[in-house]
Design a protein around this motif. Structure first.
Motif, mmCIF file in Angstrom:
data_model
loop_
_atom_site.group_PDB
_atom_site.id
_atom_site.type_symbol
_atom_site.label_atom_id
_atom_site.label_comp_id
_atom_site.label_asym_id
_atom_site.label_seq_id
_atom_site.Cartn_x
_atom_site.Cartn_y
_atom_site.Cartn_z
ATOM 1 N N UNK A 127 34.687 -10.625 -19.912
ATOM 2 C CA UNK A 127 33.504 -11.289 -20.443
ATOM 3 C C UNK A 127 32.330 -11.024 -19.500
ATOM 4 N N UNK A 128 31.159 -10.829 -20.055
ATOM 5 C CA UNK A 128 29.964 -10.615 -19.245
ATOM 6 C C UNK A 128 28.938 -11.710 -19.457
ATOM 7 N N UNK A 129 28.236 -12.052 -18.386
ATOM 8 C CA UNK A 129 27.146 -13.019 -18.452
ATOM 9 C C UNK A 129 25.884 -12.367 -17.917
ATOM 10 N N UNK A 130 24.820 -12.412 -18.699
ATOM 11 C CA UNK A 130 23.511 -11.954 -18.242
ATOM 12 C C UNK A 130 22.645 -13.183 -18.020
ATOM 13 N N UNK A 131 22.162 -13.339 -16.792
ATOM 14 C CA UNK A 131 21.339 -14.488 -16.435
ATOM 15 C C UNK A 131 19.990 -13.972 -15.947
ATOM 16 N N UNK A 132 18.949 -14.279 -16.694
ATOM 17 C CA UNK A 132 17.601 -13.818 -16.350
ATOM 18 C C UNK A 132 16.719 -15.039 -16.141
ATOM 19 N N UNK A 133 16.028 -15.097 -15.004
ATOM 20 C CA UNK A 133 15.192 -16.251 -14.718
ATOM 21 C C UNK A 133 13.826 -15.823 -14.230
#
Length: 337
Positions: free
Chosen positions: A284-290
């Motif tokens: 599973x992949x998580x993309x976190x952009x802030x």
């Protein structure tokens, strides 16, 4: 608005000239930095070769050296064991650094590795490095000319390496200004506040997954993968011990860009190919952009039966929902005061 202000008739010409000066100066500066970086790699390779000859350094010592250099300089991605081996080969191929800096050091490091991989004759390496400089060849063009034996079709001699084109618009120029090795090298002593922010975000995400996602085991940060000689680094890698699945996390600061999703999908597929075992569930992949005003969270799934998919938390299968924090929890973790 400034767009509505009347301008002199010569304005467009002056603007074009100034933009060209900026591009040209940036290219010259970047080329100087590139030469320093290649010189550094030569010195590292020379040191390794000397230690191997005098003390018998082997593959395990080189791997330890790579780990220690990456730990000391985490922003630099050029210290993989394979790249250190390239450095040693480079120093052996050009034993005189002064000669190397006249030609090869003006090429991006990727070009140098092509010369080392594809050619064993030193005269041919000199010929192709000189041609790449004069004609502004990209790495792919250089590889093509080597494969097709361009030296047998073109004139055999190059007499003047000083006639290097300084055109900032050439393929080579664009490759130098975007070379990841050079950019990482420059960033080592760059914006400390930016790196502090990224580190704070990494720490917060690690804590959040441990608090909200039972069963998460931290595998590593900037986990290295070698794909056909190219280095890739996964920002954060976890393993869920209950569900037996890897979780890839890509963390970005600034505005969301669609290409981030493609990069995440690539890393998910890479972990599936390199690390996943038959008993493991799909990665599973998580993309976190802030950024200052918002946080974007996306989930990526990969498997051998279906193409990479990107979804919101509500669209995830129940089993994966049970393992991962929600978008709200992750978005809260990204908001650092």
């Amino acid at each position: 608005m400034s767009e509505n202000v009347p301008v002199p008739s010569s304005y467009d010409v002056i603007l074009a000239e100034l933009k060209e000066q900026v591009h040209s100066t940036r290219f010259v500066a970047q080329r100087k930095v590139n030469a320093e970086l290649v010189g550094l790699y030569w010195r590292i390779g020379h040191t390794i070769a000397a230690r191997q000859a005098e003390e018998g350094w082997g593959a395990r010592v080189i791997a330890r050296l790579a780990d220690d250099l990456r730990a000391a300089f985490p922003d630099m991605k050029g210290f993989s064991p394979r790249n250190l081996t390239y450095m040693r080969t480079f120093a052996a191929a050009w034993p005189d650094l002064a000669i190397a800096q006249q030609t090869v050091a003006q090429l991006p490091w990727g070009h140098v590795t092509v010369l080392l991989d594809r050619l064993s004759d030193q005269d041919l390496r000199a010929w192709y490095s000189g041609r790449a400089l004069i004609h502004g060849w990209s790495r792919n063009v250089l590889e093509h000319h080597i494969r097709t034996g361009a030296h047998t079709r073109f004139e055999a001699a190059l007499s003047n390496f000083d006639r290097v084109l300084d055109r900032s618009g050439s393929d080579l120029a664009r490759q130098i200004t975007k070379d990841p090795y050079v950019l990482d090298f420059l960033a080592v002593d760059g914006d400390a506040k930016e790196r502090d922010l990224e580190q704070a975000l990494v720490d917060r995400i690690i804590d959040t997954l441990r608090e909200l996602g039972d069963g998460f085991a931290f595998v590593g940060r900037q986990v290295h993968f070698d794909v056909d000689g190219d280095d890739f680094f996964v920002d954060l890698l976890f393993f869920h011990v209950e569900q037996l699945r890897y979780v890839v996390i890509e963390l970005k600061t600034g505005k969301f860009k669609p290409e981030y999703l493609g990069q995440l999908g690539f890393y998910v597929a890479l972990v599936d190919d390199k690390l996943r075992r038959s008993q493991h569930a799909e990665t599973v992949g998580l993309l976190l952009v802030t950024n200052k005003n918002d946080a974007v969270v996306r989930y990526s799934l990969g498997s051998q039966q279906t193409p990479i998919g990107v979804a919101s938390y509500d669209m995830l299968p129940p089993a994966i929902q049970a393992a991962l924090p929600s978008e709200e929890d992750l978005a809260a973790a990204l908001r650092i005061e």
